[in-house]
Design a protein around this motif. Structure first.
Motif, PDB file in Angstrom:
ATOM      1  N   THR A 174       7.806   4.989   1.290  1.00  0.00           N
ATOM      2  CA  THR A 174       8.289   4.175   2.403  1.00  0.00           C
ATOM      3  C   THR A 174       7.130   3.472   3.099  1.00  0.00           C
ATOM      4  O   THR A 174       7.222   2.295   3.467  1.00  0.00           O
ATOM      5  N   ALA A 175       6.018   4.211   3.278  1.00  0.00           N
ATOM      6  CA  ALA A 175       4.839   3.618   3.923  1.00  0.00           C
ATOM      7  C   ALA A 175       4.282   2.471   3.094  1.00  0.00           C
ATOM      8  O   ALA A 175       3.875   1.433   3.633  1.00  0.00           O
ATOM      9  N   SER A 176       4.265   2.633   1.774  1.00  0.00           N
ATOM     10  CA  SER A 176       3.763   1.586   0.891  1.00  0.00           C
ATOM     11  C   SER A 176       4.627   0.332   0.991  1.00  0.00           C
ATOM     12  O   SER A 176       4.116  -0.792   1.093  1.00  0.00           O
ATOM     13  N   GLN A 177       5.941   0.506   0.986  1.00  0.00           N
ATOM     14  CA  GLN A 177       6.850  -0.635   1.109  1.00  0.00           C
ATOM     15  C   GLN A 177       6.691  -1.300   2.478  1.00  0.00           C
ATOM     16  O   GLN A 177       6.720  -2.530   2.583  1.00  0.00           O
ATOM     17  N   TRP A 178       6.490  -0.479   3.510  1.00  0.00           N
ATOM     18  CA  TRP A 178       6.326  -1.005   4.872  1.00  0.00           C
ATOM     19  C   TRP A 178       5.087  -1.903   4.946  1.00  0.00           C
ATOM     20  O   TRP A 178       5.130  -2.989   5.520  1.00  0.00           O
ATOM     21  N   ILE A 179       3.974  -1.434   4.361  1.00  0.00           N
ATOM     22  CA  ILE A 179       2.751  -2.232   4.392  1.00  0.00           C
ATOM     23  C   ILE A 179       2.930  -3.541   3.627  1.00  0.00           C
ATOM     24  O   ILE A 179       2.485  -4.605   4.067  1.00  0.00           O
ATOM     25  N   ASP A 180       3.581  -3.470   2.461  1.00  0.00           N
ATOM     26  CA  ASP A 180       3.795  -4.683   1.666  1.00  0.00           C
ATOM     27  C   ASP A 180       4.604  -5.715   2.446  1.00  0.00           C
ATOM     28  O   ASP A 180       4.220  -6.902   2.520  1.00  0.00           O
ATOM     29  N   GLU A 181       5.707  -5.285   3.030  1.00  0.00           N
ATOM     30  CA  GLU A 181       6.572  -6.221   3.749  1.00  0.00           C
ATOM     31  C   GLU A 181       5.917  -6.700   5.037  1.00  0.00           C
ATOM     32  O   GLU A 181       6.022  -7.876   5.399  1.00  0.00           O
TER      33      GLU A 181
END
Length: 235
Positions: free
Chosen positions: A142-149
Motif C-alpha cells: 500500500t505504501a509503495s502504491q501511495w508513493i507512486d500515485e
C-alpha cells in the motif's frame, strides 16, 4: 565519534569492524543523505536501508516552508513581517492537520486566502499532509502504491517547484521509505546522541582539538568507556 562529516570517515570506521559483527546488522537506518547511503551500499550491502520517517516528514515541511517564503517574496517583495498573512500562518502550516483546532483552521484558511492568491502554498501544504498520511498505511504494498500515485500527482507541470522537488526525492528514496513499513526501525537513538554531542560543542563555544572534543563528549555521556579514553593522547 570520528572526525569529519563525509562518508569516507564512516567507511573507514566500518572497515575496522569484524566481518561477523557487520554481518549481524539487518537494518541500516539513515536520513536522506546520499553519501551515507553510499557508505551502507559499500560496507553493509546485505543490510536493508531504511529512511527514517522523521527526516522524510521534516523534508516535506521544509519544502512547504520554502514555497511559503518564495511566494511571500513574490507577492509583497520582502521577507515575512509580523503583519504579512503568510508569515502569520507559518506555525499553523507546520502543525499536523489533526492538531489544529477549529479556530486555527478558520484562521489558517483566511490567511492563505489573503496571502496565497495562486494557491501554491496550499498545494505545498497538501503535499506535506499527504506525505504524513503515507505512514498511516500498515503494509509495504500500500505504501509503495501511495508513493507512486502521490509522486505522479506532485509532478504535475503547474505545481510549485518545491512540490516537484519533493516528489523527485520520494521517487529516488522510494525503496528506503517503504522499507520502514516492514522494519519499523528508527535512528532516533543515534540522533539523540548526536544532539547531545552538538550540545557539548555549543556549551564550549567550539573545540580546536578533536581529541578534547571526543573526550568531553564521552564524559558527558555519563558512563564512558575508559579503555577508549586511554587510547587518546594529547600533546
Amino acid at each position: 565519534i570520528v572526525p569529519g562529516r563525509k562518508g569516507e570517515e564512516a567507511k573507514n570506521w566500518f572497515k575496522l569492524k569484524d566481518d561477523n559483527w557487520k554481518n549481524n546488522i539487518k537494518y541500516a537506518t539513515l536520513d536522506l543523505s546520499s553519501p551515507y547511503r553510499a557508505v551502507f551500499n559499500e560496507e553493509l550491502p546485505h543490510a536493508i536501508k531504511v529512511a527514517d520517517p522523521f527526516h522524510v516528514i521534516k523534508l516535506s515541511n521544509m519544502k512547504m516552508d520554502e514555497c511559503r517564503r518564495r511566494v511571500q517574496n513574490e507577492i509583497v517583495g520582502h521577507r515575512g513581517r509580523k503583519d504579512d498573512p503568510l508569515y502569520r500562518c507559518r506555525k499553523l502550516l507546520q502543525m499536523a492537520n489533526e492538531r489544529v483546532n477549529k479556530d486555527g483552521k478558520v484562521k489558517l484558511r483566511g490567511l492563505l486566502e489573503a496571502g496565497d492568491p495562486n494557491g501554491e502554498v496550499v498545494t505545498a501544504w497538501q503535499a506535506k499532509e499527504a506525505v504524513r498520511e503515507l505512514y498511516s498505511h500498515a503494509d509495504e504494498a500500500t505504501a509503495s502504491q501511495w508513493i507512486d500515485e502521490l509522486s505522479d500527482s506532485m509532478l504535475y507541470e503547474n505545481n510549485p517547484i518545491e512540490v516537484k522537488s519533493l516528489a523527485r526525492t520520494l521517487v529516488r528514496w522510494k525503496d528506503e521509505i517503504i522499507a520502514w513499513h516492514k522494519s519499523h526501525v528508527t535512528n532516533a537513538a543515534s540522533e539523540g546522541m548526536n544532539n547531545l554531542i552538538k550540545r557539548v560543542k555549543r556549551v564550549a563555544f567550539g573545540f580546536t582539538s578533536f581529541k578534547n572534543y571526543r573526550i568531553r563528549s564521552l564524559l558527558y555521556a555519563g558512563k564512558p568507556n575508559w579503555d577508549l579514553l586511554k587510547t587518546i593522547t594529547i600533546n
